[in-house]
Scaffold this motif. Structure first.
Motif, PDB file in Angstrom:
ATOM      1  N   ARG A 233    -126.017 -61.960 -17.696  1.00 22.74           N
ATOM      2  CA  ARG A 233    -125.190 -61.221 -16.731  1.00 22.74           C
ATOM      3  C   ARG A 233    -126.054 -60.344 -15.840  1.00 22.74           C
ATOM      4  NH1 ARG A 233    -120.112 -57.804 -18.865  1.00 22.74           N
ATOM      5  NH2 ARG A 233    -119.176 -59.883 -18.814  1.00 22.74           N
ATOM      6  N   GLU A 234    -127.065 -59.689 -16.422  1.00 20.30           N
ATOM      7  CA  GLU A 234    -127.934 -58.822 -15.636  1.00 20.30           C
ATOM      8  C   GLU A 234    -128.737 -59.603 -14.605  1.00 20.30           C
ATOM      9  OE1 GLU A 234    -130.153 -55.109 -17.280  1.00 20.30           O
ATOM     10  OE2 GLU A 234    -131.612 -56.749 -17.278  1.00 20.30           O
ATOM     11  N   ALA A 235    -128.971 -60.889 -14.881  1.00 16.42           N
ATOM     12  CA  ALA A 235    -129.723 -61.734 -13.947  1.00 16.42           C
ATOM     13  C   ALA A 235    -128.888 -62.139 -12.740  1.00 16.42           C
ATOM     14  CB  ALA A 235    -130.240 -62.972 -14.665  1.00 16.42           C
ATOM     15  N   GLY A 236    -127.639 -61.707 -12.696  1.00 18.08           N
ATOM     16  CA  GLY A 236    -126.795 -61.998 -11.543  1.00 18.08           C
ATOM     17  C   GLY A 236    -125.940 -63.235 -11.685  1.00 18.08           C
ATOM     18  N   ALA A 242    -121.959 -68.231 -16.915  1.00 22.13           N
ATOM     19  CA  ALA A 242    -122.809 -67.744 -18.003  1.00 22.13           C
ATOM     20  C   ALA A 242    -122.909 -68.724 -19.181  1.00 22.13           C
ATOM     21  CB  ALA A 242    -122.307 -66.386 -18.485  1.00 22.13           C
ATOM     22  N   PRO A 243    -121.796 -69.355 -19.617  1.00 19.64           N
ATOM     23  CA  PRO A 243    -121.921 -70.274 -20.752  1.00 19.64           C
ATOM     24  C   PRO A 243    -122.933 -71.391 -20.522  1.00 19.64           C
ATOM     25  CG  PRO A 243    -119.616 -69.776 -20.348  1.00 19.64           C
ATOM     26  CD  PRO A 243    -120.391 -69.201 -19.201  1.00 19.64           C
ATOM     27  N   GLY A 289    -135.642 -61.454 -13.332  1.00 20.58           N
ATOM     28  CA  GLY A 289    -134.340 -60.894 -13.007  1.00 20.58           C
ATOM     29  C   GLY A 289    -133.426 -61.782 -12.200  1.00 20.58           C
ATOM     30  N   THR A 290    -133.670 -63.100 -12.231  1.00 20.44           N
ATOM     31  CA  THR A 290    -132.810 -64.049 -11.520  1.00 20.44           C
ATOM     32  C   THR A 290    -132.427 -65.181 -12.462  1.00 20.44           C
ATOM     33  OG1 THR A 290    -134.625 -65.465 -10.753  1.00 20.44           O
ATOM     34  CG2 THR A 290    -134.067 -63.545  -9.396  1.00 20.44           C
ATOM     35  N   HIS A 355    -131.483 -54.418 -19.738  1.00 21.49           N
ATOM     36  CA  HIS A 355    -131.759 -55.418 -20.767  1.00 21.49           C
ATOM     37  C   HIS A 355    -133.075 -56.152 -20.497  1.00 21.49           C
ATOM     38  CE1 HIS A 355    -127.848 -54.735 -22.507  1.00 21.49           C
ATOM     39  NE2 HIS A 355    -127.325 -54.802 -21.294  1.00 21.49           N
ATOM     40  N   ALA A 356    -133.439 -56.306 -19.243  1.00 18.38           N
ATOM     41  CA  ALA A 356    -134.709 -56.953 -18.921  1.00 18.38           C
ATOM     42  C   ALA A 356    -135.874 -56.163 -19.505  1.00 18.38           C
ATOM     43  CB  ALA A 356    -134.863 -57.086 -17.416  1.00 18.38           C
ATOM     44  N   ARG A 357    -135.796 -54.841 -19.437  1.00 20.00           N
ATOM     45  CA  ARG A 357    -136.858 -54.008 -20.009  1.00 20.00           C
ATOM     46  C   ARG A 357    -136.948 -54.219 -21.521  1.00 20.00           C
ATOM     47  NH1 ARG A 357    -136.048 -47.803 -19.120  1.00 20.00           N
ATOM     48  NH2 ARG A 357    -134.221 -48.259 -20.427  1.00 20.00           N
ATOM     49  N   ALA A 358    -135.805 -54.260 -22.186  1.00 19.41           N
ATOM     50  CA  ALA A 358    -135.811 -54.440 -23.639  1.00 19.41           C
ATOM     51  C   ALA A 358    -136.426 -55.784 -24.016  1.00 19.41           C
ATOM     52  CB  ALA A 358    -134.384 -54.331 -24.173  1.00 19.41           C
TER      53      ALA A 358
END
Length: 381
Positions: A233-236, A242-243, A289-290, A355-358
Protein backbone atom coordinates in the motif's frame (compact mmCIF):
# COMPACT_ATOMS: atom_id res chain seq x y z
CA UNK A 1 6.88 -40.43 0.29
CA UNK A 2 7.37 -37.38 -1.93
CA UNK A 3 3.74 -37.24 -3.03
CA UNK A 4 2.55 -37.60 0.55
CA UNK A 5 4.88 -34.79 1.65
CA UNK A 6 3.71 -32.43 -1.09
CA UNK A 7 0.03 -33.19 -0.47
CA UNK A 8 0.49 -32.73 3.27
CA UNK A 9 2.26 -29.39 2.80
CA UNK A 10 -0.35 -28.08 0.36
CA UNK A 11 -3.36 -29.09 2.45
CA UNK A 12 -1.77 -27.88 5.68
CA UNK A 13 -1.75 -24.33 4.31
CA UNK A 14 -4.92 -24.57 2.24
CA UNK A 15 -6.93 -22.86 4.98
CA UNK A 16 -9.47 -20.34 3.76
CA UNK A 17 -9.64 -18.71 7.20
CA UNK A 18 -6.05 -17.47 6.90
CA UNK A 19 -6.74 -14.36 4.79
CA UNK A 20 -9.99 -13.44 6.57
CA UNK A 21 -9.64 -14.35 10.25
CA UNK A 22 -8.58 -10.79 11.13
CA UNK A 23 -11.86 -9.64 9.58
CA UNK A 24 -13.74 -12.23 11.65
CA UNK A 25 -12.14 -10.88 14.83
CA UNK A 26 -12.97 -7.30 13.91
CA UNK A 27 -16.55 -8.13 12.93
CA UNK A 28 -16.98 -9.90 16.27
CA UNK A 29 -16.11 -6.61 17.98
CA UNK A 30 -12.54 -7.21 19.12
CA UNK A 31 -10.27 -4.21 19.55
CA UNK A 32 -6.79 -3.94 18.06
CA UNK A 33 -5.34 -4.57 21.54
CA UNK A 34 -7.38 -7.74 21.96
CA UNK A 35 -6.34 -9.00 18.53
CA UNK A 36 -2.69 -8.29 19.35
CA UNK A 37 -3.04 -10.20 22.61
CA UNK A 38 -4.30 -13.21 20.64
CA UNK A 39 -1.24 -13.09 18.38
CA UNK A 40 0.98 -12.90 21.47
CA UNK A 41 -0.78 -15.92 22.99
CA UNK A 42 -0.29 -17.82 19.74
CA UNK A 43 3.43 -17.05 19.67
CA UNK A 44 3.92 -17.81 23.36
CA UNK A 45 2.28 -21.22 22.97
CA UNK A 46 4.75 -22.12 20.26
CA UNK A 47 7.71 -20.92 22.33
CA UNK A 48 6.69 -22.98 25.37
CA UNK A 49 5.88 -26.20 23.50
CA UNK A 50 8.46 -26.14 20.67
CA UNK A 51 11.24 -28.11 22.37
CA UNK A 52 9.12 -30.45 24.54
CA UNK A 53 7.12 -31.52 21.47
CA UNK A 54 10.33 -32.18 19.55
CA UNK A 55 11.57 -34.45 22.34
CA UNK A 56 8.19 -36.18 22.34
CA UNK A 57 8.49 -36.80 18.60
CA UNK A 58 11.89 -38.45 19.14
CA UNK A 59 10.61 -40.53 22.06
CA UNK A 60 7.27 -41.63 20.60
CA UNK A 61 6.26 -41.24 16.94
CA UNK A 62 6.79 -38.39 14.52
CA UNK A 63 3.95 -39.52 12.28
CA UNK A 64 1.58 -39.52 15.27
CA UNK A 65 2.26 -35.85 15.96
CA UNK A 66 1.81 -34.96 12.30
CA UNK A 67 -1.75 -36.27 12.17
CA UNK A 68 -2.83 -35.26 15.66
CA UNK A 69 -1.85 -31.62 15.09
CA UNK A 70 -4.30 -30.85 12.26
CA UNK A 71 -7.14 -32.33 14.33
CA UNK A 72 -6.39 -29.77 17.06
CA UNK A 73 -6.65 -26.88 14.62
CA UNK A 74 -9.88 -28.33 13.23
CA UNK A 75 -11.37 -28.07 16.73
CA UNK A 76 -10.10 -24.52 17.07
CA UNK A 77 -11.51 -23.35 13.74
CA UNK A 78 -14.85 -24.92 14.60
CA UNK A 79 -14.97 -22.91 17.83
CA UNK A 80 -14.18 -19.72 15.93
CA UNK A 81 -17.17 -19.92 13.60
CA UNK A 82 -19.66 -21.68 15.89
CA UNK A 83 -19.12 -19.46 18.93
CA UNK A 84 -17.13 -16.37 17.84
CA UNK A 85 -15.85 -14.62 20.96
CA UNK A 86 -12.55 -13.55 22.47
CA UNK A 87 -12.21 -16.71 24.55
CA UNK A 88 -13.11 -18.99 21.66
CA UNK A 89 -10.46 -17.27 19.55
CA UNK A 90 -7.97 -17.62 22.42
CA UNK A 91 -8.61 -21.37 22.71
CA UNK A 92 -8.29 -21.66 18.94
CA UNK A 93 -4.90 -19.95 18.98
CA UNK A 94 -3.74 -22.19 21.83
CA UNK A 95 -4.67 -25.24 19.75
CA UNK A 96 -3.10 -23.71 16.63
CA UNK A 97 0.12 -22.94 18.50
CA UNK A 98 0.21 -26.48 19.86
CA UNK A 99 -0.31 -27.87 16.39
CA UNK A 100 2.58 -25.81 15.05
CA UNK A 101 4.87 -27.03 17.81
CA UNK A 102 3.94 -30.66 17.17
CA UNK A 103 4.85 -30.39 13.48
CA UNK A 104 8.01 -28.31 13.94
CA UNK A 105 10.95 -30.67 13.89
CA UNK A 106 8.77 -33.77 13.48
CA UNK A 107 8.27 -33.36 9.74
CA UNK A 108 11.92 -32.61 8.97
CA UNK A 109 13.11 -35.51 11.14
CA UNK A 110 10.68 -38.00 9.62
CA UNK A 111 11.59 -37.05 6.06
CA UNK A 112 15.34 -37.07 6.68
CA UNK A 113 15.29 -40.40 8.52
CA UNK A 114 13.32 -42.03 5.73
CA UNK A 115 15.86 -40.73 3.20
CA UNK A 116 18.66 -42.14 5.38
CA UNK A 117 16.95 -45.53 5.25
CA UNK A 118 16.73 -45.28 1.47
CA UNK A 119 20.30 -44.03 1.12
CA UNK A 120 19.05 -40.85 -0.55
CA UNK A 121 19.84 -38.01 1.87
CA UNK A 122 21.06 -35.89 -1.06
CA UNK A 123 17.40 -35.52 -2.07
CA UNK A 124 16.48 -33.75 1.18
CA UNK A 125 16.92 -30.12 0.03
CA UNK A 126 14.95 -30.75 -3.16
CA UNK A 127 12.11 -32.51 -1.33
CA UNK A 128 11.81 -29.90 1.41
CA UNK A 129 12.13 -27.05 -1.07
CA UNK A 130 9.28 -28.43 -3.12
CA UNK A 131 7.28 -29.05 0.05
CA UNK A 132 7.65 -25.40 1.04
CA UNK A 133 6.62 -24.39 -2.48
CA UNK A 134 3.55 -26.64 -2.19
CA UNK A 135 2.65 -24.95 1.09
CA UNK A 136 2.90 -21.52 -0.50
CA UNK A 137 0.71 -22.69 -3.37
CA UNK A 138 -1.79 -23.79 -0.74
CA UNK A 139 -1.75 -20.33 0.83
CA UNK A 140 -2.18 -18.60 -2.53
CA UNK A 141 -4.99 -20.95 -3.54
CA UNK A 142 -6.78 -20.36 -0.24
CA UNK A 143 -6.34 -16.61 -0.65
CA UNK A 144 -7.91 -16.73 -4.09
CA UNK A 145 -10.89 -18.80 -2.94
CA UNK A 146 -11.55 -17.13 0.41
CA UNK A 147 -13.32 -14.10 -1.06
CA UNK A 148 -15.86 -15.97 -3.23
CA UNK A 149 -16.58 -18.52 -0.50
CA UNK A 150 -17.04 -15.75 2.07
CA UNK A 151 -19.46 -13.94 -0.25
CA UNK A 152 -21.40 -17.12 -0.89
CA UNK A 153 -21.67 -18.59 2.60
CA UNK A 154 -20.14 -16.21 5.11
CA UNK A 155 -17.69 -17.19 7.82
CA UNK A 156 -19.51 -20.48 8.37
CA UNK A 157 -18.63 -21.64 4.86
CA UNK A 158 -15.02 -20.44 5.15
CA UNK A 159 -14.71 -22.20 8.51
CA UNK A 160 -16.21 -25.44 7.19
CA UNK A 161 -13.76 -25.45 4.28
CA UNK A 162 -10.86 -24.85 6.69
CA UNK A 163 -11.94 -27.68 8.98
CA UNK A 164 -12.24 -29.95 5.95
CA UNK A 165 -8.68 -29.07 4.91
CA UNK A 166 -7.44 -29.94 8.41
CA UNK A 167 -9.16 -33.33 8.33
CA UNK A 168 -7.68 -34.09 4.92
CA UNK A 169 -4.23 -33.05 6.20
CA UNK A 170 -4.54 -35.46 9.12
CA UNK A 171 -5.64 -38.26 6.79
CA UNK A 172 -2.68 -37.67 4.48
CA UNK A 173 -0.28 -37.62 7.46
CA UNK A 174 -1.22 -41.20 8.32
CA UNK A 175 0.30 -42.22 4.98
CA UNK A 176 3.81 -41.09 5.92
CA UNK A 177 6.26 -44.00 6.19
CA UNK A 178 8.02 -44.31 9.53
CA UNK A 179 10.70 -46.97 9.92
CA UNK A 180 12.70 -46.91 13.10
CA UNK A 181 14.85 -49.99 13.41
CA UNK A 182 16.35 -51.59 16.49
CA UNK A 183 19.44 -49.41 16.28
CA UNK A 184 17.22 -46.36 16.13
CA UNK A 185 14.86 -47.13 19.00
CA UNK A 186 13.94 -43.93 20.86
CA UNK A 187 15.02 -43.52 24.48
CA UNK A 188 12.74 -44.91 27.13
CA UNK A 189 11.91 -41.58 28.64
CA UNK A 190 10.90 -38.27 27.14
CA UNK A 191 13.17 -36.46 29.58
CA UNK A 192 16.16 -38.55 28.49
CA UNK A 193 15.49 -37.58 24.89
CA UNK A 194 15.34 -33.91 25.81
CA UNK A 195 18.62 -34.15 27.71
CA UNK A 196 20.28 -35.95 24.80
CA UNK A 197 19.21 -33.23 22.39
CA UNK A 198 20.48 -30.47 24.65
CA UNK A 199 23.76 -32.32 25.09
CA UNK A 200 24.14 -32.63 21.32
CA UNK A 201 23.89 -28.86 20.95
CA UNK A 202 26.24 -28.12 23.84
CA UNK A 203 28.81 -30.73 22.92
CA UNK A 204 29.15 -30.25 19.16
CA UNK A 205 30.21 -26.84 17.90
CA UNK A 206 29.09 -27.61 14.34
CA UNK A 207 25.60 -28.55 15.51
CA UNK A 208 25.40 -25.45 17.67
CA UNK A 209 26.41 -23.23 14.76
CA UNK A 210 23.80 -24.83 12.51
CA UNK A 211 21.08 -24.41 15.16
CA UNK A 212 21.89 -20.70 15.50
CA UNK A 213 22.02 -20.18 11.75
CA UNK A 214 18.40 -21.31 11.28
CA UNK A 215 16.76 -18.40 13.19
CA UNK A 216 19.38 -15.99 11.84
CA UNK A 217 18.16 -16.74 8.31
CA UNK A 218 14.48 -17.51 8.75
CA UNK A 219 13.11 -15.24 11.49
CA UNK A 220 13.36 -11.76 9.98
CA UNK A 221 11.87 -12.43 6.57
CA UNK A 222 9.24 -14.71 8.12
CA UNK A 223 8.11 -11.81 10.32
CA UNK A 224 8.31 -9.26 7.49
CA UNK A 225 5.98 -11.41 5.42
CA UNK A 226 3.15 -10.38 7.77
CA UNK A 227 3.77 -6.72 6.89
CA UNK A 228 4.04 -6.98 3.11
CA UNK A 229 0.45 -5.74 2.56
CA UNK A 230 1.41 -2.50 4.33
CA UNK A 231 4.53 -2.11 2.18
CA UNK A 232 2.46 -2.73 -0.95
CA UNK A 233 0.00 0.00 0.00
CA UNK A 234 2.82 2.41 0.84
CA UNK A 235 4.31 1.78 -2.61
CA UNK A 236 1.23 3.41 -4.11
CA UNK A 237 -0.59 0.26 -5.19
CA UNK A 238 -4.38 0.56 -5.15
CA UNK A 239 -6.11 -1.80 -2.71
CA UNK A 240 -7.88 -3.50 -5.60
CA UNK A 241 -4.51 -4.41 -7.12
CA UNK A 242 -2.72 -5.25 -3.86
CA UNK A 243 -3.60 -8.98 -3.89
CA UNK A 244 -1.79 -9.41 -7.22
CA UNK A 245 1.42 -7.92 -5.85
CA UNK A 246 1.11 -10.09 -2.74
CA UNK A 247 0.78 -13.08 -5.03
CA UNK A 248 3.90 -11.89 -6.87
CA UNK A 249 5.86 -11.84 -3.62
CA UNK A 250 4.45 -15.26 -2.70
CA UNK A 251 5.43 -16.55 -6.13
CA UNK A 252 8.98 -15.36 -5.51
CA UNK A 253 9.16 -17.41 -2.32
CA UNK A 254 7.66 -20.40 -4.15
CA UNK A 255 10.37 -20.25 -6.81
CA UNK A 256 12.97 -20.13 -4.06
CA UNK A 257 11.67 -23.41 -2.68
CA UNK A 258 11.72 -25.03 -6.11
CA UNK A 259 15.34 -23.98 -6.65
CA UNK A 260 16.54 -25.77 -3.51
CA UNK A 261 17.33 -29.03 -5.28
CA UNK A 262 19.56 -27.35 -7.85
CA UNK A 263 21.29 -25.31 -5.14
CA UNK A 264 21.78 -28.19 -2.71
CA UNK A 265 25.57 -28.20 -3.12
CA UNK A 266 25.97 -24.48 -2.43
CA UNK A 267 28.73 -24.05 0.14
CA UNK A 268 29.30 -21.49 2.85
CA UNK A 269 30.44 -18.79 0.43
CA UNK A 270 27.42 -19.38 -1.78
CA UNK A 271 25.08 -19.20 1.20
CA UNK A 272 26.74 -15.97 2.31
CA UNK A 273 26.33 -14.47 -1.16
CA UNK A 274 22.70 -15.57 -1.25
CA UNK A 275 21.98 -13.99 2.14
CA UNK A 276 23.69 -10.72 1.30
CA UNK A 277 22.15 -10.54 -2.16
CA UNK A 278 18.64 -11.10 -0.85
CA UNK A 279 19.16 -8.49 1.86
CA UNK A 280 20.35 -5.91 -0.65
CA UNK A 281 17.41 -6.67 -2.95
CA UNK A 282 14.97 -6.25 -0.05
CA UNK A 283 16.45 -2.90 0.95
CA UNK A 284 16.54 -1.64 -2.63
CA UNK A 285 12.98 -2.73 -3.33
CA UNK A 286 11.65 -1.13 -0.15
CA UNK A 287 13.57 2.13 -0.70
CA UNK A 288 12.39 2.41 -4.30
CA UNK A 289 8.90 3.06 -3.01
CA UNK A 290 7.08 2.11 -6.21
CA UNK A 291 5.29 -0.90 -7.61
CA UNK A 292 8.45 -1.82 -9.55
CA UNK A 293 10.33 -1.97 -6.29
CA UNK A 294 8.02 -4.75 -5.16
CA UNK A 295 9.47 -6.91 -7.94
CA UNK A 296 12.83 -6.68 -6.14
CA UNK A 297 11.10 -7.61 -2.88
CA UNK A 298 9.75 -10.73 -4.61
CA UNK A 299 13.29 -11.58 -5.77
CA UNK A 300 14.52 -11.09 -2.20
CA UNK A 301 11.86 -13.45 -0.86
CA UNK A 302 12.98 -15.99 -3.45
CA UNK A 303 16.49 -15.81 -2.00
CA UNK A 304 15.26 -15.96 1.59
CA UNK A 305 13.16 -19.06 0.96
CA UNK A 306 16.05 -20.79 -0.78
CA UNK A 307 18.41 -19.91 2.07
CA UNK A 308 15.86 -21.20 4.59
CA UNK A 309 15.77 -24.63 2.95
CA UNK A 310 19.56 -24.76 2.66
CA UNK A 311 20.23 -23.95 6.32
CA UNK A 312 17.67 -26.56 7.37
CA UNK A 313 19.45 -29.14 5.19
CA UNK A 314 22.79 -28.12 6.72
CA UNK A 315 21.35 -28.69 10.20
CA UNK A 316 19.89 -32.10 9.34
CA UNK A 317 23.23 -33.27 7.96
CA UNK A 318 24.85 -32.71 11.37
CA UNK A 319 22.28 -34.53 13.51
CA UNK A 320 21.84 -38.15 14.53
CA UNK A 321 18.48 -39.87 14.26
CA UNK A 322 17.78 -40.27 17.97
CA UNK A 323 17.59 -36.54 18.74
CA UNK A 324 16.85 -35.08 15.31
CA UNK A 325 13.38 -33.71 16.09
CA UNK A 326 14.51 -32.37 19.47
CA UNK A 327 17.43 -30.37 18.07
CA UNK A 328 15.38 -29.17 15.09
CA UNK A 329 12.80 -27.92 17.57
CA UNK A 330 15.52 -26.04 19.43
CA UNK A 331 16.25 -24.23 16.17
CA UNK A 332 12.52 -23.61 15.81
CA UNK A 333 12.42 -22.17 19.33
CA UNK A 334 15.19 -19.76 18.39
CA UNK A 335 13.18 -18.75 15.34
CA UNK A 336 10.01 -18.17 17.39
CA UNK A 337 11.75 -16.04 19.99
CA UNK A 338 13.62 -14.02 17.36
CA UNK A 339 10.41 -13.49 15.39
CA UNK A 340 8.69 -12.01 18.44
CA UNK A 341 11.63 -9.64 18.80
CA UNK A 342 11.35 -8.65 15.14
CA UNK A 343 7.67 -7.81 15.63
CA UNK A 344 8.60 -5.42 18.43
CA UNK A 345 11.47 -3.89 16.45
CA UNK A 346 9.24 -3.41 13.42
CA UNK A 347 6.69 -1.57 15.53
CA UNK A 348 9.43 0.80 16.72
CA UNK A 349 10.91 1.33 13.24
CA UNK A 350 7.58 1.95 11.53
CA UNK A 351 6.44 4.76 13.83
CA UNK A 352 4.66 7.27 11.64
CA UNK A 353 3.77 4.63 9.07
CA UNK A 354 7.20 4.45 7.40
CA UNK A 355 7.17 0.78 6.41
CA UNK A 356 9.89 1.18 3.78
CA UNK A 357 12.29 2.30 6.52
CA UNK A 358 11.45 -0.73 8.66
CA UNK A 359 11.99 -3.14 5.75
CA UNK A 360 15.27 -1.47 4.84
CA UNK A 361 16.71 -1.58 8.36
CA UNK A 362 15.61 -5.18 8.85
CA UNK A 363 17.45 -6.18 5.66
CA UNK A 364 20.76 -5.35 7.38
CA UNK A 365 20.87 -8.57 9.49
CA UNK A 366 21.17 -10.61 6.30
CA UNK A 367 24.32 -8.77 5.30
CA UNK A 368 25.68 -9.36 8.81
CA UNK A 369 24.86 -13.07 8.51
CA UNK A 370 26.81 -13.16 5.25
CA UNK A 371 29.81 -11.49 6.89
CA UNK A 372 29.68 -13.94 9.76
CA UNK A 373 29.54 -16.93 7.42
CA UNK A 374 32.57 -15.76 5.46
CA UNK A 375 34.46 -14.98 8.65
CA UNK A 376 33.70 -18.37 10.19
CA UNK A 377 34.81 -20.14 7.03
CA UNK A 378 38.13 -18.31 6.99
CA UNK A 379 38.67 -18.96 10.68
CA UNK A 380 38.08 -22.67 10.19
CA UNK A 381 40.49 -22.69 7.27
Amino acid sequence: MARTLYAYSFLDDFVLLYPVYALLFTDTGLSVGEISSLFALWSLTGVLLEVPSGAWADAVSRRLLLWVGPLLTAVGYTLWVVHPSYWAFAVGFLLWGTRGALASGSLEALVHDELVRLGATARYPRLMGRARAAGLLGVMSATGLAGPVLDAGGYAAVGAASVGACLLTAAVATRFPEHRGAAEEPPEAWLATLRSGMAAVRGDRRVRAAVLLVPAVTAVWGALDEYTPLLVREAGVRDAMAPYFLLLIGAGATVGGLLAGAAARVGTRGLAALSAGAGVMLAAGACWGTALGLVLVAVAFCGFQLATVLVDARLQERLDDGTRATVTSLAGLGTDVTTIGVYGLYAALSVGGDHARAFTVLAVPYVLVAVRLVWSRRGRG
